[in-house]
Enzyme design. Structure first.
Site, PDB file in Angstrom:
ATOM      1  N   GLN A  81       4.923  -0.976   2.863  1.00 39.37           N
ATOM      2  CA  GLN A  81       4.104   0.234   2.713  1.00 39.37           C
ATOM      3  C   GLN A  81       5.001   1.305   2.129  1.00 39.37           C
ATOM      4  O   GLN A  81       5.817   1.905   2.813  1.00 39.37           O
ATOM      5  CB  GLN A  81       3.537   0.660   4.063  1.00 39.37           C
ATOM      6  CG  GLN A  81       2.440   1.720   3.946  1.00 39.37           C
ATOM      7  CD  GLN A  81       1.691   1.905   5.250  1.00 39.37           C
ATOM      8  OE1 GLN A  81       2.197   1.585   6.315  1.00 39.37           O
ATOM      9  NE2 GLN A  81       0.483   2.438   5.184  1.00 39.37           N
TER      10      GLN A  81
ATOM     11  N   THR B 144       0.884  -1.168   0.000  1.00 40.31           N
ATOM     12  CA  THR B 144       0.000   0.000   0.000  1.00 40.31           C
ATOM     13  C   THR B 144       0.918   1.214   0.000  1.00 40.31           C
ATOM     14  O   THR B 144       2.099   1.109   0.322  1.00 40.31           O
ATOM     15  CB  THR B 144      -0.912   0.072   1.244  1.00 40.31           C
ATOM     16  OG1 THR B 144      -0.101   0.235   2.404  1.00 40.31           O
ATOM     17  CG2 THR B 144      -1.779  -1.155   1.363  1.00 40.31           C
ATOM     18  N   SER B 145       0.372   2.364  -0.351  1.00 42.55           N
ATOM     19  CA  SER B 145       1.166   3.588  -0.332  1.00 42.55           C
ATOM     20  C   SER B 145       1.355   4.031   1.109  1.00 42.55           C
ATOM     21  O   SER B 145       0.700   3.529   2.024  1.00 42.55           O
ATOM     22  CB  SER B 145       0.474   4.697  -1.126  1.00 42.55           C
ATOM     23  OG  SER B 145      -0.589   5.244  -0.369  1.00 42.55           O
ATOM     24  N   THR B 146       2.241   4.982   1.306  1.00 43.31           N
ATOM     25  CA  THR B 146       2.508   5.489   2.657  1.00 43.31           C
ATOM     26  C   THR B 146       1.315   6.253   3.225  1.00 43.31           C
ATOM     27  O   THR B 146       1.268   6.548   4.411  1.00 43.31           O
ATOM     28  CB  THR B 146       3.735   6.420   2.638  1.00 43.31           C
ATOM     29  OG1 THR B 146       3.548   7.407   1.606  1.00 43.31           O
ATOM     30  CG2 THR B 146       5.001   5.643   2.334  1.00 43.31           C
ATOM     31  N   LEU B 147       0.346   6.584   2.369  1.00 46.20           N
ATOM     32  CA  LEU B 147      -0.832   7.340   2.809  1.00 46.20           C
ATOM     33  C   LEU B 147      -2.021   6.443   3.128  1.00 46.20           C
ATOM     34  O   LEU B 147      -2.989   6.868   3.751  1.00 46.20           O
ATOM     35  CB  LEU B 147      -1.248   8.347   1.723  1.00 46.20           C
ATOM     36  CG  LEU B 147      -0.209   9.403   1.341  1.00 46.20           C
ATOM     37  CD1 LEU B 147      -0.744  10.264   0.196  1.00 46.20           C
ATOM     38  CD2 LEU B 147       0.137  10.281   2.531  1.00 46.20           C
TER      39      LEU B 147
END
Length: 202
Positions: free
Chosen positions: A40, A12-15
């Site tokens: 991540q 997943t993205s860091t957000l």
């Protein structure tokens, strides 16, 4: 079909929320993955994808790399082709769960190639529309481009200067370059001179 191990990769993205990773992990385990690589990290920061690099290094002949969705794996068509090249070179395959694609089969290879072509086509169309939109806005005199960050803070620069704050401190507070601060102050001084000259002439 391959008969080796199923290696799962989740990202997943860091957000994104942690729940996104947990959902991917659950789906990968349900698909029978023997080993999971999870991280991540931003989709565009390829160099930071240490777990993906580890997964590709870990895979052996006959294994299959499994992901829940294509966008969890590759940031672009070119990146996807690079990953496929590594897997193919190792005699391994790629499986994308939500698409039902498995490159260990001829049909899977064909579908992935077609999808890659469609994705590239859509990107080109999007860029073309963007260029056309900008051209129309310019023709109508409505396109001004991005407003320079420093210019947008001219009033703040002048206010802090009037309060006796130095150029270096102004730059630090407003998060702009010192050169921008001094340029704004210089232009303001020039405008004041011009204004004063006009009043005197009047």
């Amino acid at each position: 079909m391959t008969t080796g191990a199923l290696i799962g990769y989740a990202r997943t993205s860091t957000l994104d929320q942690k729940a996104g990773l947990e959902g991917q992990e659950r789906d990968l385990r349900a698909a029978g993955c023997d080993r999971l690589f999870i991280e991540q990290v931003s989709s565009v920061d390829v160099k930071a994808r240490e777990e993906l690099a580890e997964a590709l290094a870990f895979i052996r002949t006959g294994d299959t790399l499994v992901v829940t969705k294509l966008d969890r794996l590759a940031r672009s068509v070119a990146h996807l082709l690079e990953i496929l090249e590594v897997l193919t070179g190792k005699g391994a395959a790629l499986r994308i769960l939500n698409m039902g694609i498995d490159t260990s089969t001829p049909t899977g290879k064909l579908m992935l190639t077609v999808l890659g072509g469609v994705a590239e086509f859509e990107r080109e169309i999007m860029l073309e529309r963007q260029r056309e939109g900008i051209a129309k806005a310019k023709a109508a005199g409505k396109y001004k481009g991005r407003k320079p960050t420093a210019r947008a803070k001219t009033e703040d620069v002048l206010r802090l200067h009037r309060e006796g704050v130095g150029g270096t401190e102004i730059a630090k507070r407003l998060k702009i370059g010192r050169a921008s601060v001094y340029r704004i102050l210089s232009e303001s001084a020039d405008d004041a001179k011009d204004g004063g000259g006009k009043e005197a002439a009047a």
